[in-house]
Design a protein around this motif. Structure first.
Motif, PDB file in Angstrom:
ATOM      1  N   ASP A 183      57.753  46.018  31.665  1.00 30.91           N
ATOM      2  CA  ASP A 183      57.488  47.388  31.858  1.00 30.91           C
ATOM      3  C   ASP A 183      58.494  48.093  33.042  1.00 30.91           C
ATOM      4  OD1 ASP A 183      55.201  47.288  30.432  1.00 30.91           O
ATOM      5  OD2 ASP A 183      53.975  48.001  31.926  1.00 30.91           O
ATOM      6  N   GLN A 184      58.653  49.336  32.997  1.00 30.75           N
ATOM      7  CA  GLN A 184      59.991  50.080  33.461  1.00 30.75           C
ATOM      8  C   GLN A 184      59.918  49.542  35.255  1.00 30.75           C
ATOM      9  OE1 GLN A 184      59.871  54.196  33.432  1.00 30.75           O
ATOM     10  NE2 GLN A 184      62.089  54.340  33.962  1.00 30.75           N
ATOM     11  N   TYR A 185      58.971  49.725  35.890  1.00 29.73           N
ATOM     12  CA  TYR A 185      58.846  49.419  37.185  1.00 29.73           C
ATOM     13  C   TYR A 185      57.645  48.200  37.475  1.00 29.73           C
ATOM     14  CZ  TYR A 185      60.828  54.006  37.662  1.00 29.73           C
ATOM     15  OH  TYR A 185      61.963  55.032  37.338  1.00 29.73           O
ATOM     16  N   ALA A 186      57.605  47.359  36.428  1.00 31.11           N
ATOM     17  CA  ALA A 186      56.872  46.252  36.630  1.00 31.11           C
ATOM     18  C   ALA A 186      57.307  45.461  37.896  1.00 31.11           C
ATOM     19  CB  ALA A 186      56.853  45.391  35.597  1.00 31.11           C
ATOM     20  N   LYS A 187      56.315  44.676  38.477  1.00 35.07           N
ATOM     21  CA  LYS A 187      56.648  44.035  39.865  1.00 35.07           C
ATOM     22  C   LYS A 187      55.642  42.746  39.792  1.00 35.07           C
ATOM     23  CE  LYS A 187      58.014  47.797  43.090  1.00 35.07           C
ATOM     24  NZ  LYS A 187      57.771  48.423  44.584  1.00 35.07           N
TER      25      LYS A 187
ATOM     26  N   ASN B  23      62.502  47.300  37.867  1.00 34.32           N
ATOM     27  CA  ASN B  23      63.079  48.656  38.511  1.00 34.32           C
ATOM     28  C   ASN B  23      64.423  49.097  37.513  1.00 34.32           C
ATOM     29  OD1 ASN B  23      63.725  50.426  40.498  1.00 34.32           O
ATOM     30  ND2 ASN B  23      65.042  49.080  41.668  1.00 34.32           N
ATOM     31  N   ARG B  24      63.916  49.381  36.258  1.00 30.58           N
ATOM     32  CA  ARG B  24      64.530  49.826  35.273  1.00 30.58           C
ATOM     33  C   ARG B  24      64.512  51.334  35.304  1.00 30.58           C
ATOM     34  NH1 ARG B  24      63.066  51.535  30.094  1.00 30.58           N
ATOM     35  NH2 ARG B  24      61.072  50.240  30.385  1.00 30.58           N
ATOM     36  N   TRP B  25      65.414  51.961  36.064  1.00 28.39           N
ATOM     37  CA  TRP B  25      65.332  53.581  36.295  1.00 28.39           C
ATOM     38  C   TRP B  25      66.159  54.546  35.530  1.00 28.39           C
ATOM     39  CZ3 TRP B  25      69.619  55.401  38.466  1.00 28.39           C
ATOM     40  CH2 TRP B  25      70.364  54.703  38.972  1.00 28.39           C
TER      41      TRP B  25
ATOM     42  N   ALA C 222      65.951  51.931  27.473  1.00 33.02           N
ATOM     43  CA  ALA C 222      66.287  50.709  26.494  1.00 33.02           C
ATOM     44  C   ALA C 222      65.362  49.436  27.445  1.00 33.02           C
ATOM     45  CB  ALA C 222      67.746  50.232  26.597  1.00 33.02           C
ATOM     46  N   GLN C 223      65.013  48.683  26.695  1.00 32.02           N
ATOM     47  CA  GLN C 223      64.142  47.665  27.119  1.00 32.02           C
ATOM     48  C   GLN C 223      65.096  46.567  27.959  1.00 32.02           C
ATOM     49  OE1 GLN C 223      61.264  46.657  27.683  1.00 32.02           O
ATOM     50  NE2 GLN C 223      60.376  45.961  25.844  1.00 32.02           N
ATOM     51  N   GLN C 224      64.429  46.325  29.041  1.00 33.09           N
ATOM     52  CA  GLN C 224      64.679  45.145  30.138  1.00 33.09           C
ATOM     53  C   GLN C 224      63.576  44.236  30.449  1.00 33.09           C
ATOM     54  OE1 GLN C 224      67.781  46.258  33.441  1.00 33.09           O
ATOM     55  NE2 GLN C 224      65.692  45.945  34.672  1.00 33.09           N
ATOM     56  N   CYS C 225      63.959  43.052  30.599  1.00 33.67           N
ATOM     57  CA  CYS C 225      63.010  41.968  31.020  1.00 33.67           C
ATOM     58  C   CYS C 225      63.667  41.044  31.984  1.00 33.67           C
ATOM     59  CB  CYS C 225      62.448  41.239  29.876  1.00 33.67           C
ATOM     60  SG  CYS C 225      61.584  42.310  28.529  1.00 33.67           S
ATOM     61  N   ILE C 226      62.633  40.831  32.924  1.00 35.49           N
ATOM     62  CA  ILE C 226      62.803  39.832  33.928  1.00 35.49           C
ATOM     63  C   ILE C 226      61.750  38.906  33.933  1.00 35.49           C
ATOM     64  CG2 ILE C 226      64.384  41.311  35.408  1.00 35.49           C
ATOM     65  CD1 ILE C 226      62.024  41.444  37.291  1.00 35.49           C
ATOM     66  N   GLU C 227      62.130  37.640  34.155  1.00 45.12           N
ATOM     67  CA  GLU C 227      61.204  36.453  34.291  1.00 45.12           C
ATOM     68  C   GLU C 227      61.211  35.916  35.773  1.00 45.12           C
ATOM     69  OE1 GLU C 227      61.687  32.019  32.458  1.00 45.12           O
ATOM     70  OE2 GLU C 227      60.947  33.475  30.912  1.00 45.12           O
TER      71      GLU C 227
END
Length: 395
Positions: free
Chosen positions: A45-49, A62-64, A68-73
């Protein structure tokens, strides 16, 4: 970088004044919040924490700056950027600032954190450490930087946008990204050589770019603050509100990872005096970019003059001078003296909000060769001073 920006805050530097607020300065939103980071749990999610397993730090997607999709693990001690589909122009702000932090980010604070005033002894003991990994050399790694982002505010702010300074420390970068503003010096700090950049974007953005890349850095936060203080870009009365570490991607970046991070207080460092730093100086900047760290496109300058005074009907002209490489499109932002209202403008398109006058190129004068100039003019209805703008920037 948030210049440590975007940034904002960057990045500098940061740069950064762009439609979205800078990385490290995202607007307050409802986020998907994972209470504890768990391996293989992707945050897309865009601002997932998420909170790290030890409960000390926060990890944020922190995809501001892109849809487009961005994911961190999240990992036990950091995070990995696993998906980065976006691609934004490298002459503007980056897509995001996936990062891990200690402190406060728009009212989301790590447990027990209180802003630390730079004039106090506690600040001398604040230390940060980060280890990173980068995709294999020669692979399609994209364009990005790896940077600390240190945020300072004149007040002990725990919510909203910091307005003092963003100090970015670039450990590494790939492709064309450059910090916000202009390179002004080279300095030896923390056992390495750094190019120093300065710009403004509603707050000061000070960026230190390591001349030889590294994947790790462990240092007192005061190391770079003291140098910025000696240059007059920060103040001892200001408060440290967060220490962040992560990446600013413009394109690509999958595989970038923070493998470990720590920040907090420890044994105090010896306070540094406030003399001018010993550096190899370059000409001081006269203008700055109003975006997060940019790449390739050179800075331009804007010089105003009064052609005729006399209150209502006063006329002023601004000359825009391009930098070392050709560009398509320019923007100037001026702070007008109190009581000035623009009633007519030629050779550009314009808006005025309060005392802020924003002028963009017209359809016929946006393309400038290296070193080329163009001018625009405007007529004022002035109830007070007919002086030229107090500040004017060009990007």
């Amino acid at each position: 970088m948030r210049a440590l920006t975007a940034s904002a805050g960057p990045a500098l530097g940061a740069a950064a004044a762009v439609t979205a607020v800078l990385a490290g300065a995202a607007t307050a939103v409802t986020t998907l919040d994972t209470p504890r980071a768990a391996a293989a749990t992707a945050l897309c999610d865009q601002y997932a924490k998420a909170t790290t397993a030890d409960g000390q730090y926060r990890i944020q997607n922190n995809r501001w700056g892109t849809s487009a999709q961005q994911c961190i693990e999240p990992t036990a001690t950091g995070f990995r950027l696993t998906r980065a589909d976006g691609a934004v122009p490298t002459d503007g702000a980056p897509e995001s600032y996936p990062s891990i932090y200690w402190g406060c980010h728009h009212a989301d604070c790590t447990p027990g954190f209180t802003p630390v005033q730079a004039s106090g002894s506690t600040f001398r003991s604040v230390r940060a450490s980060v280890d990173t990994t980068y995709p294999a050399a020669g692979s399609a790694t994209g364009e990005w930087n790896a940077a600390y982002d240190l945020w300072f505010d004149p007040t002990p702010r725990t919510d909203g946008q910091n307005t003092g300074a963003e100090v970015m420390v670039w450990l590494n970068h790939a492709g064309r990204p450059q910090p916000i503003g202009r390179e002004v010096a080279t300095v030896a700090l923390a056992g390495a050589t750094w190019d120093v950049w300065f710009g403004t974007t509603g707050w000061n953005v000070v960026s230190y770019v390591r001349t030889t890349p590294t994947s790790s850095l462990d240092l007192p936060v005061s190391t770079f603050f003291d140098d910025a203080l000696a240059r007059g870009w920060v103040q001892r009365s200001w408060y440290l509100t967060s220490v962040q570490a992560g990446f600013e991607p413009w394109t690509g970046g999958a595989g970038l990872a923070v493998t470990s991070f720590s920040a907090g207080t420890g044994p105090a460092a010896t306070p540094a005096p406030d003399p001018s730093p010993t550096t190899t100086a370059r000409p001081a900047p006269t203008v700055t970019r109003a975006v997060r760290p940019t790449s390739g496109r050179p800075i331009c300058s804007a010089t105003p003059r009064t052609d005729s005074a006399g209150g209502t009907g006063a006329v002023q002209t601004v000359t825009v001078t391009n930098g070392a490489r050709a560009r398509t499109g320019w923007t100037t932002v001026a702070t007008l003296p109190a009581g000035q209202t623009v009633t007519n403008l030629w050779n550009g398109t314009w808006t005025q909000s309060g005392r802020t006058l924003t002028v963009r190129n017209a359809s016929y004068d946006g393309s400038l060769a290296a070193g080329a100039t163009t001018t625009f003019g405007y007529q004022l209805a002035a109830t007070g001073s007919t002086a030229t703008p107090a500040t004017i920037t060009c990007s």
